[in-house]
Each structure stands twice: as C-alpha cells, then as structure tokens.
Scaffold this motif. Structure first.
Motif, PDB file in Angstrom:
ATOM      1  N   ASP A  50     -58.898  -4.382   2.375  1.00  0.00           N
ATOM      2  CA  ASP A  50     -58.648  -3.169   2.887  1.00  0.00           C
ATOM      3  C   ASP A  50     -56.890  -3.076   2.591  1.00  0.00           C
ATOM      4  N   PHE A  51     -56.399  -4.090   2.827  1.00  0.00           N
ATOM      5  CA  PHE A  51     -55.006  -4.002   2.813  1.00  0.00           C
ATOM      6  C   PHE A  51     -54.189  -4.274   1.529  1.00  0.00           C
ATOM      7  N   TYR A  52     -54.854  -5.063   0.674  1.00  0.00           N
ATOM      8  CA  TYR A  52     -54.103  -5.596  -0.681  1.00  0.00           C
ATOM      9  C   TYR A  52     -55.392  -5.438  -1.764  1.00  0.00           C
ATOM     10  N   SER A  53     -56.194  -4.187  -1.784  1.00  0.00           N
ATOM     11  CA  SER A  53     -57.304  -3.724  -2.634  1.00  0.00           C
ATOM     12  C   SER A  53     -56.961  -4.038  -4.031  1.00  0.00           C
ATOM     13  N   SER A  54     -55.537  -3.724  -4.462  1.00  0.00           N
ATOM     14  CA  SER A  54     -55.309  -3.631  -5.705  1.00  0.00           C
ATOM     15  C   SER A  54     -54.685  -4.905  -6.333  1.00  0.00           C
ATOM     16  N   ALA A 111     -47.389 -10.229  -6.290  1.00  0.00           N
ATOM     17  CA  ALA A 111     -48.400  -9.985  -5.274  1.00  0.00           C
ATOM     18  C   ALA A 111     -48.633 -11.242  -4.065  1.00  0.00           C
ATOM     19  N   ALA A 112     -48.742 -12.192  -4.670  1.00  0.00           N
ATOM     20  CA  ALA A 112     -48.809 -13.428  -3.620  1.00  0.00           C
ATOM     21  C   ALA A 112     -47.546 -13.679  -2.959  1.00  0.00           C
ATOM     22  N   LEU A 113     -46.545 -13.339  -3.701  1.00  0.00           N
ATOM     23  CA  LEU A 113     -45.149 -13.681  -2.995  1.00  0.00           C
ATOM     24  C   LEU A 113     -44.813 -12.411  -1.685  1.00  0.00           C
ATOM     25  N   LEU A 114     -45.179 -11.276  -2.095  1.00  0.00           N
ATOM     26  CA  LEU A 114     -45.033 -10.215  -1.297  1.00  0.00           C
ATOM     27  C   LEU A 114     -46.094 -10.764   0.034  1.00  0.00           C
ATOM     28  N   ALA A 115     -47.180 -11.076  -0.257  1.00  0.00           N
ATOM     29  CA  ALA A 115     -48.088 -11.209   1.072  1.00  0.00           C
ATOM     30  C   ALA A 115     -47.503 -12.573   1.898  1.00  0.00           C
ATOM     31  N   SER A 130     -49.419  -9.028  10.936  1.00  0.00           N
ATOM     32  CA  SER A 130     -50.073  -8.421  12.050  1.00  0.00           C
ATOM     33  C   SER A 130     -49.283  -8.024  13.465  1.00  0.00           C
ATOM     34  N   PRO A 131     -49.385  -7.209  13.981  1.00  0.00           N
ATOM     35  CA  PRO A 131     -48.288  -6.939  15.196  1.00  0.00           C
ATOM     36  C   PRO A 131     -48.241  -8.364  16.109  1.00  0.00           C
ATOM     37  N   ASN A 132     -49.620  -9.116  16.012  1.00  0.00           N
ATOM     38  CA  ASN A 132     -49.462 -10.373  16.697  1.00  0.00           C
ATOM     39  C   ASN A 132     -49.302 -11.521  15.776  1.00  0.00           C
ATOM     40  N   PRO A 133     -47.967 -12.082  15.915  1.00  0.00           N
ATOM     41  CA  PRO A 133     -47.443 -13.197  14.804  1.00  0.00           C
ATOM     42  C   PRO A 133     -48.341 -14.315  14.648  1.00  0.00           C
ATOM     43  N   MET A 134     -49.446 -14.459  15.939  1.00  0.00           N
ATOM     44  CA  MET A 134     -50.121 -15.715  15.883  1.00  0.00           C
ATOM     45  C   MET A 134     -51.535 -15.298  15.011  1.00  0.00           C
ATOM     46  N   LEU A 135     -51.782 -14.253  14.425  1.00  0.00           N
ATOM     47  CA  LEU A 135     -52.884 -13.956  13.807  1.00  0.00           C
ATOM     48  C   LEU A 135     -52.318 -13.720  12.491  1.00  0.00           C
ATOM     49  N   TYR A 141     -65.980 -16.267   9.005  1.00  0.00           N
ATOM     50  CA  TYR A 141     -64.576 -16.043   8.743  1.00  0.00           C
ATOM     51  C   TYR A 141     -64.460 -15.583   7.466  1.00  0.00           C
ATOM     52  N   SER A 142     -65.282 -16.108   6.457  1.00  0.00           N
ATOM     53  CA  SER A 142     -65.180 -15.637   5.040  1.00  0.00           C
ATOM     54  C   SER A 142     -65.122 -14.041   5.060  1.00  0.00           C
ATOM     55  N   ASP A 143     -66.275 -13.548   5.608  1.00  0.00           N
ATOM     56  CA  ASP A 143     -66.465 -11.912   5.610  1.00  0.00           C
ATOM     57  C   ASP A 143     -65.082 -11.430   6.213  1.00  0.00           C
ATOM     58  N   SER A 144     -64.554 -11.963   7.172  1.00  0.00           N
ATOM     59  CA  SER A 144     -63.260 -11.394   7.709  1.00  0.00           C
ATOM     60  C   SER A 144     -62.053 -11.277   6.666  1.00  0.00           C
ATOM     61  N   VAL A 145     -62.130 -12.389   5.974  1.00  0.00           N
ATOM     62  CA  VAL A 145     -60.827 -12.430   5.124  1.00  0.00           C
ATOM     63  C   VAL A 145     -61.355 -11.580   3.698  1.00  0.00           C
ATOM     64  N   TYR A 146     -62.507 -11.395   3.477  1.00  0.00           N
ATOM     65  CA  TYR A 146     -62.657 -10.383   2.377  1.00  0.00           C
ATOM     66  C   TYR A 146     -62.617  -8.979   2.634  1.00  0.00           C
ATOM     67  N   LYS A 147     -62.805  -8.579   4.048  1.00  0.00           N
ATOM     68  CA  LYS A 147     -62.688  -7.223   4.418  1.00  0.00           C
ATOM     69  C   LYS A 147     -61.143  -6.904   4.681  1.00  0.00           C
ATOM     70  N   TYR A 148     -60.419  -7.825   5.286  1.00  0.00           N
ATOM     71  CA  TYR A 148     -58.871  -7.762   5.464  1.00  0.00           C
ATOM     72  C   TYR A 148     -58.290  -7.553   4.176  1.00  0.00           C
ATOM     73  N   PHE A 149     -58.347  -8.362   3.143  1.00  0.00           N
ATOM     74  CA  PHE A 149     -57.906  -8.330   1.822  1.00  0.00           C
ATOM     75  C   PHE A 149     -58.146  -7.013   0.940  1.00  0.00           C
TER      76      PHE A 149
END
Length: 740
Positions: A212-216, A308-312, A318-323, A202-210
C-alpha cells in the motif's frame, strides 16, 4: 610507597610478561596448537603439508613480533575489517600523544617537581615517589607555570591528532560503505511492532502495508520466527540430511541442502538438486502450519533500491511511534535473531531494568575498591584500627629472631602495598565484562555488533567511575580520614581533600598499569582458555579434530576461534589513556610505564588480528566515536583537576590560564561532533544513490534481487556446518603457515 616498592612491582610484572611472551613463542611453533594460535588463518588456508620436528621449535624467538610489525594496514583490513584498523588507530594515537607527553613531562615537569621544595634528597633509589609528583611543589611557586605550559602542549597535540584521525577514519568508513556493493543489508530493513489484526497473519499484514505505502519499491519480505519453532524444523532437516547421506546422495544434496520458508525459499518443501531419489521425494515435504503460528511481530523487508530502504528506515511510519518501527538491518552474520522476537513495546522496561542493575553493580563494586585501597595504605589503616598493630606485636613475640621477622615483614609489606592491591583489584574486574555483556543482551539489541558496542560503552563508564573516581574517593576517605570527618560539613574544603587524594593514588595506578597492562598482554597472547580446551580435548578426551564426518561431537578448528573482544580491549586502552592524561603533570613517572604498554599492545594486537581472531561482522568503524568522546572527557577532566591543583597551590595565574583551555577543548569537540559524527550515525544518501546507479549501469540489479531472497537465514543446520568445517580443515593441524 617508595621507589623500591614500585621497582618490586615492575620486576614481578616484567618477569611474568617475559615468561608468558617466551612461552607463547614456543607454543605457537607446535603443530598441535595451530588451531589456537592460527585460527584466523586456518579458517581460510588449507594445506596438507607435513610439519617435521626441528630443534628451533623449542627455543623462544621474537619472529612473531617482527611479522606483526611488518604487516601493512591493508593486511589488517583484510584480516580484521575496518573495526580492527580503527582499534589499532586508537593504540597508535595513544603512542603518539604520550610520546609527546613523556618528552615534555619527563624533561621539563619532572625536574621541577623533584626540586620543587628546599629539602635534602636521599638519592634516587631511596626517595619516596611523592618527591617526583606535583605535591612536592611549594605553595605559590612560579614553577607551576611549567605545568600549565606542558598541559597546553599536550592538549594541542591531542586535539590535532584527534582531528586528523577522525577525518581519516570517516573517509575510511565512507570508502568501506561504497565498496560493499553486494551487501544485502543496504536493501533490507527490520520491521518490528507489527500490529496484530484478527484473522490475518503477521506476514499478510506486512505484505499489505508495504504494497500500500511502498508499492513501487517493495520487493519481498521474510518473517522472523520463534527460536523454538525454527529449532524443531531444523531437527527434522538434520534427520532428512542423515537419510540422504545414507542413500549416498550427499554429494548431490549437501551443497544446497535446504532453503525453507524463513530463508527465502518455498514454504512447503526442501529444494534439492533434480537428481534426487524417490526416498527423498517422499520425505520432501512437511506441514508448516505450526510455523505460521510461531511468527513473531518482526520481519525483514527487502526493497528494490538502497535509497528506498534508507528512506523507509529514517521515516516515522505511523502516528503511533510504538507501531511499525523500522530500522536499518545489520549484515546477515551480525543479526541477533533471538532479540528480534522480543516484544518491542516492552523494550523500554528492559532498558530501565538494565540501568538500575548497572547502577546497583557499580555501588556494590565499591567494596573491593575500598579493600584494595586499604592494602595500599596499611600504615594508615593501623592508625584508624589499632587492633592491627596489636596482632602484629603478638606475632612478633612468637619469633626467635626479631631481625629476621622485621626483614621478612618489610618484604611482605612491599609486596602487599606494591603488587597485591592491583592483583586483587584485577581479579574483581574479570567479572565486569561478562556481566555487562549479559546486561547489554537483556536490552534487546538487534545486532551482535551493537551488543558488543553497547557493552563497550558500559565497561568504559564503569572503568571511569569504579576504577578511577572510586579509587580516588577511597584514597580521600582512607588517607585523610580524620580531616575528612572534621571538614565534612564544609563544602569549600572538599576540593582540598580531592587535590591531595589524586596525586596520592598515582602509585596504585602505576602498579595497576603494569599488572593489568603488561601481564594481560601476555595472557592475551597465550589464549589460556582455548589452549586449555585444546589440551583437554587432545590429550584427555583424545579428540584431535579428525573424527569421522558423521560424528557431531568432533572438535574442529572453529571451536577455538573467536571474534576480537572489543568490549574488553577498547575500554582498557581508553582507561590507560585517561590515566596518562590525568597523571601526566601530576606524576610523570607513569608515562614510561604507559608507553611500554602501548608499544607492546601495538605488536600483540596486530599479531592477534592477523593470526587468531576471525571477523564475522563489522560495525563500520563505530568504535571511533567512543574513543574520541572518551579522550575529550579525559582532557577536560585533566584540565579541571589541574585547575584545582593550581588553586590549592595558591597560583591564581596558572589556575586562570586553564579556563580558556577548557573552553577551546569543548569547542573543538563540538566542531567534530557536527562535522564527523553524523556520518557514523547515518549512511549518506549521496553515497547510496551512487551505488544504485552503479548497479543499473553494470546490470546487476536483478542479480542483487535474487541474492536477497536467501541472504538472511535465521537458523543453519548444525550437522551440515560441522560436516563442511571438518572437510575444509582436514589435516590443517600440521600445516606450516608462518610458524617458523
């Protein structure tokens, strides 16, 4: 019930209240009970002064009330936070509104009710309470316009005060947010429903997701672990702490005892000061592979800026609101760690279960409601069930003196009808708050403040239905039993039955306010559970809180300190407000009883916030929308009931005049909902951006980023906490504080 029965109940409750207040004023002066009545101060103030005995300690006094009265709002804010100020504002609002209502209704409405019919009055002491209510007004009387005028005055004053209070509390909330520059929650979000990817943690998934989409804006993240795994880790940490202590390294290691993987430190070692011994170095590391297997599908993600935290937290990830569900994070002290491990996609099932359980409990609680209403109307119960009369006649034959029996039965009946119903009902109500707290926990809130606020809403709704409506419906069923059965199939007659039932319950609610209000404030001051716990540990277990530091069972000051019970006190204040609005023109004699309660509550709660309760977390004033919405509901309900009264009394003019009042009240509520309520749901972006700019100007950005790494700690060492608490609070039992 006549006035004698009401005075009997008032006398009993006044005696209980005065006795508890006097006993409290004596006990608070005793050094052995300082941890019970000054826990809030003892958690911040340290003193080694000895407290000699003096005779005044055994005499009751009202010095505590004077000190509570003189405390400023800034003192209350410093002691209890914005939630305490908001709660006391609700009490002050009630005092102001019902001062106006009491002035108008006692001097204008009450005389009209008393002389509403042509009848011979027996004198105030011998009158039935019905002659002081709206039921004493003759049908078609023009004097009903006085009641309509009084209702207009009360509604206008209430809306005006509500507007200014809502505006002031909104400004207070914005100021509170702007002043909390060092709050880590503004940089943090909670991520739940992290998808599982085979071969990746799960930790790797979180790192990769953020990345990719919140790199800055992404800074780092911290995983949430199952409680059992964390507890196992902390047991190992406690063993290491004892070993270090035995090697005389406590003074070097205790302040920075441990930072582990779930607190933002390294994942494979303890971090100790450089002068550690060889023994500690050998025991410094442990295998955390099991910890990685215990990761939950939840994490705390830290951002570089608040914006940035507020926007997130506001965006759909995700297109799936349950993820990838992201919410703003609570404060570190407020976060509910165990609930973060719950499977997010199953939370909706938990909420359905909670709602079904709540409705079932509400239905089940109708049994004690009907029982207590039966005690109020013993004479009507005898008509419905003649067997009660036969039993009393049999008992009469066994007495030698019929006069003595009739006199004792009269006193007993006054106690049963005037005092016992409210006592029995309150005893049943004691199980409501703990049960609603358990149900709110089952819903899976992410913060302790959110759980308590959810409990508050549930208790408010329960009080409105089971305390107010259920008692009225029980009165309609008992008081008009035969009429109700005959007219059950005629819906047009139902308003007539309810119009008679509402005034008939006025006497019950008068005694209820005295028993649940006056006497409960005395119990609030006494703090019976902490007091009995203190006595048990001090005089039975012989534990005075000054045990050896290595003992993990010693009783300290922190064992008697609690957070303020908003989930029980806010609903009680709002229920009494509902009763005050509803019965202001129906039975004005309830208003002096309510005024006494609110004035005493103002002093008692100020004292408790200043001296007893601690503030571990703060919701930022989120209790005020509950107060506002309940008050608007009370006003609209009062106006609707009044319109029904005027219709039953055949006064179409007065009934028609209430319709514009209802419409204006609803429009006022809609304006407040659009103008003020959004600020209590979301934090304004403008405020957050200004705070980020202040950090850049002052050069505190890097400092804030470093602080985030260790701000949230899922589990703390119990041994260390007890040790530090014992050192901080040593000999504070004998400090003088403000006991004199």
């Amino acid at each position: 019930m006549d006035l004698t029965g009401l005075l009997t109940s008032a006398g009993i409750n006044t005696g209980v209240c005065v006795g508890l207040f006097s006993l409290y004023s004596v006990l608070r002066k005793q050094p052995s009970f300082a941890s019970v009545y000054f826990g809030q101060k003892l958690s911040h103030v340290h003193s080694n002064q000895q407290d000699p005995f003096w005779f005044e300690r055994l005499l009751p006094s009202a010095s505590w009330a004077l000190k509570a009265w003189e405390a400023s709002e800034d003192d209350l804010y410093a002691a209890g936070g914005i939630d305490a100020v908001v709660f006391l504002r609700a009490v002050i609002f009630s005092i102001r509104v019902f001062s106006v209502a009491a002035t108008v209704c006692l001097f204008l409405v009450l005389p009209v009710n008393y002389y509403g019919k042509n009848m011979v009055h027996k004198g105030i002491s011998g009158e039935k309470l019905d002659v002081f209510g709206i039921r004493n007004i003759a049908e078609g009387s023009k004097w009903l316009s006085v009641h309509c005028l009084a209702l207009y005055i009360i509604t206008c004053c209430s809306c005006l005060l509500l507007y200014f209070e809502y505006k002031n509390i909104m400004e207070m909330r914005l100021a509170h947010i702007g002043e909390s520059l060092s709050s880590p929650s503004h940089f943090t979000v909670i991520v739940r429903a992290i998808p599982w990817i085979h071969g990746r943690s799960y930790s790797d998934s979180v790192y990769k997701y953020f990345t990719d989409f919140y790199s800055s804006s992404y800074l780092s993240h911290q995983m949430v672990y199952e409680t059992g795994a964390v507890q196992k880790l902390m047991r190992d940490a406690e063993k290491m702490y004892k070993m270090l202590k035995s090697n005389h390294l406590e003074k070097h290691c205790a302040p920075q005892f441990m930072k582990c993987c779930y607190c933002g430190g390294a994942a494979t070692s303890f971090k100790i000061l450089p002068d550690e011994s060889e023994t500690s170095k050998k025991s410094n590391s442990f295998d955390t592979s099991d910890m990685r297997k215990k990761e939950c599908e939840a994490a705390l993600v830290f951002f570089r800026t608040r914006y940035a935290a507020l926007l997130a937290s506001e965006a759909l990830q995700s297109p799936n609101p349950m993820l990838w569900v992201i919410d703003a994070a609570p404060e570190p002290q407020d976060i509910f760690w165990s609930n973060l491990c719950l499977v997010f996609r199953l939370l909706w099932i938990r909420k359905i279960i909670v709602r079904v359980a709540s409705v079932s409990f509400v239905i089940f609680f109708l049994i004690p409601v009907v029982f207590t209403q039966g005690l109020v109307h013993l004479d009507k119960i005898r008509k419905i069930f003649p067997s009660f009369t036969n039993i009393s006649q049999r008992i009469t034959k066994d007495y030698n003196s019929v006069f003595l029996f009739s006199f004792s039965m009269k006193i007993l009946e006054e106690l049963i009808t005037g005092y016992l119903p409210s006592v029995v009902f309150i005893m049943f109500l004691y199980i409501v708050a703990p049960l609603m707290m358990a149900l709110s926990t089952l819903e899976g809130p992410k913060s302790r403040g959110g759980r308590k606020r959810s409990t508050c809403v549930k208790v408010v709704l329960f009080y409105i239905w089971n305390v107010f409506f259920a008692n009225i419906l029980s009165e309609a069923a008992i008081g008009h039993y035969q009429v109700s059965i005959q007219k059950l199939g005629d819906p047009t007659k139902i308003p007539n039955v309810l119009a008679r039932a509402v005034p008939a319950t006025a006497t019950f609610f008068m005694t209820y306010v005295m028993t649940s209000g006056w006497a409960s404030l005395g119990l609030e001051l006494m703090q019976p559970f902490p007091l009995l716990s203190n006595i048990f540990y001090r005089y039975i277990v012989h534990d005075d809180g000054e045990e050896d530091e290595s003992s993990s069972t010693s009783t300290t000051v922190s064992d008697y300190i609690y957070t303020f019970p908003y989930h029980t006190e806010v609903p009680r204040v709002l229920l009494f407000g509902l009763l005050g609005f509803t019965y202001s023109i129906v039975a004005p004699m309830i208003l002096p009883i309510l005024m006494i309660y609110f004035i005493l509550a103002y002093l008692v709660y100020r004292n408790q916030i200043l001296n007893v309760y601690i503030t571990e977390y703060d919701t930022g004033g989120l209790y005020w929308p509950i107060v506002h919405n309940t008050t608007i509901f009370s006003l609209v309900l009062t106006q609707t009931i009044a319109m029904g009264f005027f219709g039953v009394k055949k006064s179409p003019v007065a009934s028609t005049c209430i319709i514009p009042l209802i419409i204006c009240t609803l429009l006022f509520n809609e304006y407040c909902r659009q103008r003020f309520q959004p600020v209590f749901r979301k934090i304004p972006a403008q405020t957050i951006i200004e705070m980020d700019r202040k950090d850049e100007t002052c050069g505190r950005t890097e400092e804030m980023h470093q602080m985030l790494q260790s701000a949230y700690c899922q589990f703390k060492s119990k041994s260390l906490n007890l040790h530090e608490t014992a050192k901080q609070n040593h000999h504070t039992h004998c400090m003088e504080l403000e006991i004199n």
